[in-house]
Design a protein around this motif. Structure first.
Motif, mmCIF file in Angstrom:
data_model
loop_
_atom_site.group_PDB
_atom_site.id
_atom_site.type_symbol
_atom_site.label_atom_id
_atom_site.label_comp_id
_atom_site.label_asym_id
_atom_site.label_seq_id
_atom_site.Cartn_x
_atom_site.Cartn_y
_atom_site.Cartn_z
ATOM 1 N N PHE A 144 1.185 -1.008 0.035
ATOM 2 C CA PHE A 144 0.028 -0.184 0.289
ATOM 3 C C PHE A 144 0.730 1.229 0.145
ATOM 4 O O PHE A 144 2.140 0.936 0.297
ATOM 5 N N THR B 137 7.877 12.338 11.042
ATOM 6 C CA THR B 137 7.530 13.162 9.715
ATOM 7 C C THR B 137 6.450 12.120 9.100
ATOM 8 O O THR B 137 7.203 11.299 9.341
ATOM 9 N N GLY B 138 5.484 11.819 8.538
ATOM 10 C CA GLY B 138 4.708 11.687 7.246
ATOM 11 C C GLY B 138 4.137 11.752 6.504
ATOM 12 O O GLY B 138 3.145 12.979 6.531
ATOM 13 N N THR B 139 3.530 10.621 5.589
ATOM 14 C CA THR B 139 2.604 11.730 4.778
ATOM 15 C C THR B 139 1.320 12.143 6.056
ATOM 16 O O THR B 139 0.583 12.770 5.243
ATOM 17 N N HIS C 172 6.465 8.094 -4.923
ATOM 18 C CA HIS C 172 5.503 7.296 -3.633
ATOM 19 C C HIS C 172 5.432 5.290 -5.270
ATOM 20 O O HIS C 172 5.183 4.551 -4.129
ATOM 21 N N TYR D 277 0.712 -5.423 8.732
ATOM 22 C CA TYR D 277 1.261 -4.191 9.274
ATOM 23 C C TYR D 277 1.179 -4.142 11.359
ATOM 24 O O TYR D 277 0.736 -2.749 11.752
ATOM 25 N N GLU E 139 12.279 3.702 14.273
ATOM 26 C CA GLU E 139 10.969 5.108 13.854
ATOM 27 C C GLU E 139 9.763 4.739 14.980
ATOM 28 O O GLU E 139 9.812 3.923 16.102
ATOM 29 N N CYS E 140 9.001 5.752 14.102
ATOM 30 C CA CYS E 140 7.577 5.814 15.115
ATOM 31 C C CYS E 140 6.861 3.913 14.746
ATOM 32 O O CYS E 140 6.830 4.023 13.203
ATOM 33 N N GLY F 87 3.608 4.811 12.201
ATOM 34 C CA GLY F 87 3.531 5.588 11.391
ATOM 35 C C GLY F 87 4.608 6.608 10.532
ATOM 36 O O GLY F 87 4.132 7.245 9.549
ATOM 37 N N ASP F 88 5.583 7.486 11.574
ATOM 38 C CA ASP F 88 6.270 7.942 11.305
ATOM 39 C C ASP F 88 7.915 7.939 11.066
ATOM 40 O O ASP F 88 7.892 6.872 12.029
ATOM 41 N N ASN F 89 8.152 9.193 10.850
ATOM 42 C CA ASN F 89 9.865 8.625 10.337
ATOM 43 C C ASN F 89 10.352 9.948 11.575
ATOM 44 O O ASN F 89 9.380 10.665 12.334
ATOM 45 N N LYS G 195 6.454 -1.231 2.384
ATOM 46 C CA LYS G 195 4.764 -0.934 2.953
ATOM 47 C C LYS G 195 3.990 -1.827 2.649
ATOM 48 O O LYS G 195 2.693 -1.894 1.913
HETATM 49 N N1 PXG Z 1 7.016 4.469 8.778
HETATM 50 C C1 PXG Z 1 5.855 4.549 8.838
HETATM 51 C C2 PXG Z 1 6.330 2.491 9.093
HETATM 52 C C3 PXG Z 1 4.728 4.983 8.176
HETATM 53 O O1 PXG Z 1 3.826 3.448 8.150
HETATM 54 C C4 PXG Z 1 6.088 6.624 7.564
HETATM 55 C C5 PXG Z 1 7.402 5.871 8.727
HETATM 56 C C6 PXG Z 1 6.394 8.284 7.230
HETATM 57 O O2 PXG Z 1 6.777 7.576 5.050
HETATM 58 P P1 PXG Z 1 6.209 8.771 4.277
HETATM 59 O O3 PXG Z 1 6.930 7.853 3.593
HETATM 60 O O4 PXG Z 1 4.723 8.293 4.694
HETATM 61 O O5 PXG Z 1 7.153 9.601 5.042
HETATM 62 C C7 PXG Z 1 5.302 5.557 7.910
HETATM 63 C C8 PXG Z 1 4.112 6.399 6.433
HETATM 64 C C9 PXG Z 1 -1.141 5.799 10.163
HETATM 65 C C10 PXG Z 1 -0.788 5.972 8.988
HETATM 66 O O6 PXG Z 1 -2.696 5.993 10.335
HETATM 67 C C11 PXG Z 1 1.083 6.034 9.111
HETATM 68 C C12 PXG Z 1 1.375 5.562 7.735
HETATM 69 C C13 PXG Z 1 1.064 5.363 7.130
HETATM 70 C C14 PXG Z 1 -0.935 4.046 6.683
HETATM 71 C C15 PXG Z 1 -0.581 4.920 8.070
HETATM 72 O O7 PXG Z 1 -0.584 7.440 11.374
HETATM 73 N N2 PXG Z 1 2.849 6.567 7.142
#
Ligand code: PXG
Length: 287
Positions: free
Chosen positions: A31, A243-245, A47, A154, A183-184, A186-188, A150
């Protein structure tokens, strides 16, 4: 809402896939989460490249070429009249039998594109900064399930998120199998120390927002470092941000009960946030 599902636009209520799809049965798929700002899809090619790299490693053959995928994403945004949005692209291995063997998925991959909105954290947290903790669940070992993928699996991140939620936090640091910061959920993660911008180089997803921030820093002549970072270094940093999208760029002011810097979002963080807002407003694939 119109959802792109295997070449057709269908109403949200009709956007359904088979219970034999291996994306559902085994998390067997890939994804992406992408944002558009001001009718511009930000870092779309990056992406798409990452999505196809994940599929290449998983040996999933997508029914769409990269070009067709880009067209489908743009069309989904147009169909839903979304100017500023969040796009979720999902490609599963498709329909198979109840065994996990991917060879039994004889048909084509399933492609889902959803264009919607998402705000990850309340606005005031972007101004005041987040408090986060380190959780016991470590990030997947790269030779088990590489965090660079990705994939639809998850659960590693979800287990960590559950631990954060139970402790009353929104986000959490995950260490890698050797004990350094990865990392976190869902974020770096980034820290700033004496003007140097540091971020982990291993055991994490190569976030696209991460790359954008590193690029912005280099352009402003700031020194950057990608390598091993410990919790001790984070506790004693001048600044910290994620940081994250989905999250975009959010300050962190407390980690495991240790105040970071003066406990307020720092000047480099604010500068990066401003530069990030400018670049996202200007750059991208127009639709
Ligand atoms: N690390 C992980 C494990 C991620 O899932 C990022 C870093 C940041 O990557 P990008 O390319 O977006 O800068 C991600 C992506 C959420 C959620 O609900 C977060 C992500 C993807 C899907 C859902 O927090 N972050």
């Amino acid at each position: 809402m119109k959802v792109y599902l295997n070449g057709k636009f269908v109403d949200q209520k009709d956007a359904k896939i088979s219970v034999f799809d291996h994306g559902l049965l085994y998390g067997d798929g890939a994804f992406e989460g992408i944002r558009s700002y001001n009718n511009l899809v930000f870092k779309l090619e990056e992406h798409i490249d990452r999505l196809y790299e994940t599929m290449h490693t998983l040996l999933i053959e997508c029914s769409l070429t990269k070009k067709q995928m880009i067209k489908a994403i743009v069309e989904t945004l147009k169909q839903n009249k979304i100017k500023d949005g969040y796009i979720r692209v999902v490609v599963t291995r498709g329909v198979g039998d109840l065994g996990l063997d991917p060879q039994k998925c004889k048909g084509t991959s399933s492609v889902i594109i959803i264009a919607d909105k998402i705000t990850l954290y309340p606005k005031e947290l972007y101004e005041k900064g987040l408090a986060i903790i380190t959780v016991p669940t470590v990030r997947n070992h790269p030779e088990a399930l590489n965090p660079e993928l990705k994939s639809l699996n998850y659960l590693n991140n979800i287990l960590a998120k559950i631990e954060a939620n139970i402790a009353g936090f929104n986000e959490a640091i995950m260490l890698d199998a050797t004990g350094v910061v990865a990392e976190c959920t869902g974020d770096n993660i980034f820290i700033v120390k004496k003007g140097l911008l540091l971020t982990p180089s291993q055991g994490r997803l190569r976030g696209i927002t991460r790359e954008v921030v590193l690029d912005l820093a280099r352009k402003s002549k700031m020194k950057t470092f990608e390598g091993a970072i410990t919790r001790h270094e984070i506790y004693n940093a001048d600044e910290c941000f994620l940081t994250g999208t989905a999250a975009e760029l959010i300050p962190v002011v407390n980690v495991d009960g240790r105040q970071i810097g003066n406990g307020k979002p720092g000047s480099v963080t604010k500068k990066m946030l401003k530069a990030f807002k400018e670049v996202t407003r200007k750059e991208g694939v127009k639709y």
